[in-house]
Design an enzyme around this catalytic site. Sequence first.
Site, PDB file in Angstrom:
ATOM      1  N   LYS A  73      -2.961   6.766  -9.284  1.00  0.00           N
ATOM      2  CA  LYS A  73      -1.832   7.536  -9.817  1.00  0.00           C
ATOM      3  C   LYS A  73      -0.823   6.690 -10.607  1.00  0.00           C
ATOM      4  O   LYS A  73      -0.304   7.132 -11.623  1.00  0.00           O
ATOM      5  CB  LYS A  73      -1.086   8.236  -8.671  1.00  0.00           C
ATOM      6  CG  LYS A  73      -1.770   9.495  -8.176  1.00  0.00           C
ATOM      7  CD  LYS A  73      -1.019  10.029  -6.972  1.00  0.00           C
ATOM      8  CE  LYS A  73      -0.826  11.492  -7.046  1.00  0.00           C
ATOM      9  NZ  LYS A  73      -0.186  12.067  -5.855  1.00  0.00           N
ATOM     10  N   MET A 210       2.286  12.632  10.523  1.00  0.00           N
ATOM     11  CA  MET A 210       0.857  12.767  10.276  1.00  0.00           C
ATOM     12  C   MET A 210       0.155  11.532  10.844  1.00  0.00           C
ATOM     13  O   MET A 210       0.785  10.493  11.003  1.00  0.00           O
ATOM     14  CB  MET A 210       0.676  12.810   8.760  1.00  0.00           C
ATOM     15  CG  MET A 210      -0.667  13.195   8.278  1.00  0.00           C
ATOM     16  SD  MET A 210      -0.651  13.044   6.477  1.00  0.00           S
ATOM     17  CE  MET A 210      -2.228  12.287   6.229  1.00  0.00           C
TER      18      MET A 210
HETATM   19  P1  NAD Z   1       3.210   6.806   0.584  1.00  0.00           P
HETATM   20  O1  NAD Z   1       2.310   5.871   1.312  1.00  0.00           O
HETATM   21  O2  NAD Z   1       3.321   6.712  -0.894  1.00  0.00           O
HETATM   22  O3  NAD Z   1       4.700   6.680   1.194  1.00  0.00           O
HETATM   23  C1  NAD Z   1       4.907   6.545   2.577  1.00  0.00           C
HETATM   24  C2  NAD Z   1       6.359   6.832   2.924  1.00  0.00           C
HETATM   25  O4  NAD Z   1       6.476   6.898   4.356  1.00  0.00           O
HETATM   26  C3  NAD Z   1       7.354   5.760   2.463  1.00  0.00           C
HETATM   27  O5  NAD Z   1       8.579   6.373   2.150  1.00  0.00           O
HETATM   28  C4  NAD Z   1       7.494   4.882   3.707  1.00  0.00           C
HETATM   29  O6  NAD Z   1       8.687   4.143   3.725  1.00  0.00           O
HETATM   30  C5  NAD Z   1       7.477   5.952   4.773  1.00  0.00           C
HETATM   31  N1  NAD Z   1       7.112   5.449   6.100  1.00  0.00           N
HETATM   32  C6  NAD Z   1       5.928   4.904   6.470  1.00  0.00           C
HETATM   33  N2  NAD Z   1       5.953   4.578   7.779  1.00  0.00           N
HETATM   34  C7  NAD Z   1       7.186   4.928   8.240  1.00  0.00           C
HETATM   35  C8  NAD Z   1       7.823   4.849   9.492  1.00  0.00           C
HETATM   36  N3  NAD Z   1       7.205   4.340  10.567  1.00  0.00           N
HETATM   37  N4  NAD Z   1       9.095   5.316   9.605  1.00  0.00           N
HETATM   38  C9  NAD Z   1       9.733   5.841   8.531  1.00  0.00           C
HETATM   39  N5  NAD Z   1       9.179   5.943   7.309  1.00  0.00           N
HETATM   40  C10 NAD Z   1       7.924   5.479   7.174  1.00  0.00           C
HETATM   41  O7  NAD Z   1       2.742   8.251   1.020  1.00  0.00           O
HETATM   42  P2  NAD Z   1       2.934   9.629   0.207  1.00  0.00           P
HETATM   43  O8  NAD Z   1       1.790   9.823  -0.711  1.00  0.00           O
HETATM   44  O9  NAD Z   1       4.314   9.689  -0.327  1.00  0.00           O
HETATM   45  O10 NAD Z   1       2.763  10.700   1.377  1.00  0.00           O
HETATM   46  C11 NAD Z   1       3.786  10.950   2.342  1.00  0.00           C
HETATM   47  C12 NAD Z   1       3.395  12.176   3.156  1.00  0.00           C
HETATM   48  O11 NAD Z   1       3.373  13.319   2.312  1.00  0.00           O
HETATM   49  C13 NAD Z   1       1.994  12.066   3.757  1.00  0.00           C
HETATM   50  O12 NAD Z   1       2.031  12.580   5.049  1.00  0.00           O
HETATM   51  C14 NAD Z   1       1.138  12.918   2.878  1.00  0.00           C
HETATM   52  O13 NAD Z   1       0.092  13.545   3.557  1.00  0.00           O
HETATM   53  C15 NAD Z   1       2.116  13.968   2.397  1.00  0.00           C
HETATM   54  N6  NAD Z   1       1.778  14.491   1.051  1.00  0.00           N
HETATM   55  C16 NAD Z   1       1.719  15.824   0.911  1.00  0.00           C
HETATM   56  C17 NAD Z   1       1.455  16.366  -0.329  1.00  0.00           C
HETATM   57  C18 NAD Z   1       1.397  17.846  -0.470  1.00  0.00           C
HETATM   58  O14 NAD Z   1       0.935  18.331  -1.512  1.00  0.00           O
HETATM   59  N7  NAD Z   1       1.868  18.594   0.499  1.00  0.00           N
HETATM   60  C19 NAD Z   1       1.259  15.539  -1.439  1.00  0.00           C
HETATM   61  C20 NAD Z   1       1.329  14.154  -1.253  1.00  0.00           C
HETATM   62  C21 NAD Z   1       1.594  13.641   0.017  1.00  0.00           C
END
Ligand code: NAD
Length: 287
Positions: A73, A210
């Site tokens: 991405k 998650m």
């Molecule tokens: P990413 O890996 O890019 O970002 C992870 C985020 O979680 C960061 O902000 C990080 O600081 C935080 N984080 C990680 N461990 C943590 C902890 N122990 N305490 C606090 N914060 C913590 O992931 P992403 O792609 O942004 O995805 C984030 C969530 O959103 C995932 O659960 C993913 O499944 C979901 N998601 C959903 C959709 C949708 O269409 N509904 C799309 C993308 C992602």
Amino acid sequence: MAERITGHTELIGLMAYPIRHSSSPAMHNEAFATLGLDYAYLAFEVDNSTLEDAVKGLRALKMVGSNVSMPNKTVVGQYLDELSPAAKMAGAVNTIVNDNGKLIGHITDGIGYMQSLKDNDIDVIGKKMTIAGAGGAATAIEIQAALDGVKEMSIFNIKDKFWANAEETVKKIRENTDCIVNLYDLDDKDKLREEIADSYLFAQATGVGMKPLEGQTVVPDETYFRPDLIVTDTVYAPRETETLRLAKKAGCKTMNGLGMMLFQGDAAFHLWTGKHMPIDHMKEVLD
Ligand code: NAD
């Protein structure tokens, strides 16, 4: 299959690795079949090492376009001809549109989130929201919310490798929109309580809730919430995260990440076909 795919059928791809688990091919192909549109959507195992060749292939094969997911991405933009304003600001692309040989990159995750709010009769425009997260999902939401006219946004994240990304997002929002935006440490729970207290909506957009962080929440307990607060989560597996469970306990209206997933797909579908997915049917299929 023999009837469905003909010499006229046009191809849309998904470039990511790993990708075999994705629900996007089933979602898009179900929508094409339901609407009688002559496209096929296929997932291709593409990582950073083969991405440039894959984009050249898309061009050479005159594909309609492609979705792009991890780990591509934030990398694919350099191989495209143009980026949408949101994709440029987010520094990420999840949808490529082939406009007669010109490849345009879009990011539809934020559009999907904003549309899922509308679909739930939630109107955050001109209001304040507090959001936890600085990764891919959170950044897309933050940028789109600011572009769409959210008045004020308080962003919280832990001081991990995503912190610099959050700082960059704040800078871009300040440079490009009128949204009043501030960044805080998610470990400062007093500040979190204070910012949620005068927000219309709280968005959980980290990976907390998650696997492998299932059952956990960035909000310590339900006293951070009040009945007229709206609480959303980007996570959709499980459908009810610990954050949403606490929010329901406090009497809040809640929304999980399923709608964001559906509407980011619908936004891409619309860019490729000019038509919207049969939303009610897709909700039944996805649920
Ligand atoms: P990413 O890996 O890019 O970002 C992870 C985020 O979680 C960061 O902000 C990080 O600081 C935080 N984080 C990680 N461990 C943590 C902890 N122990 N305490 C606090 N914060 C913590 O992931 P992403 O792609 O942004 O995805 C984030 C969530 O959103 C995932 O659960 C993913 O499944 C979901 N998601 C959903 C959709 C949708 O269409 N509904 C799309 C993308 C992602």
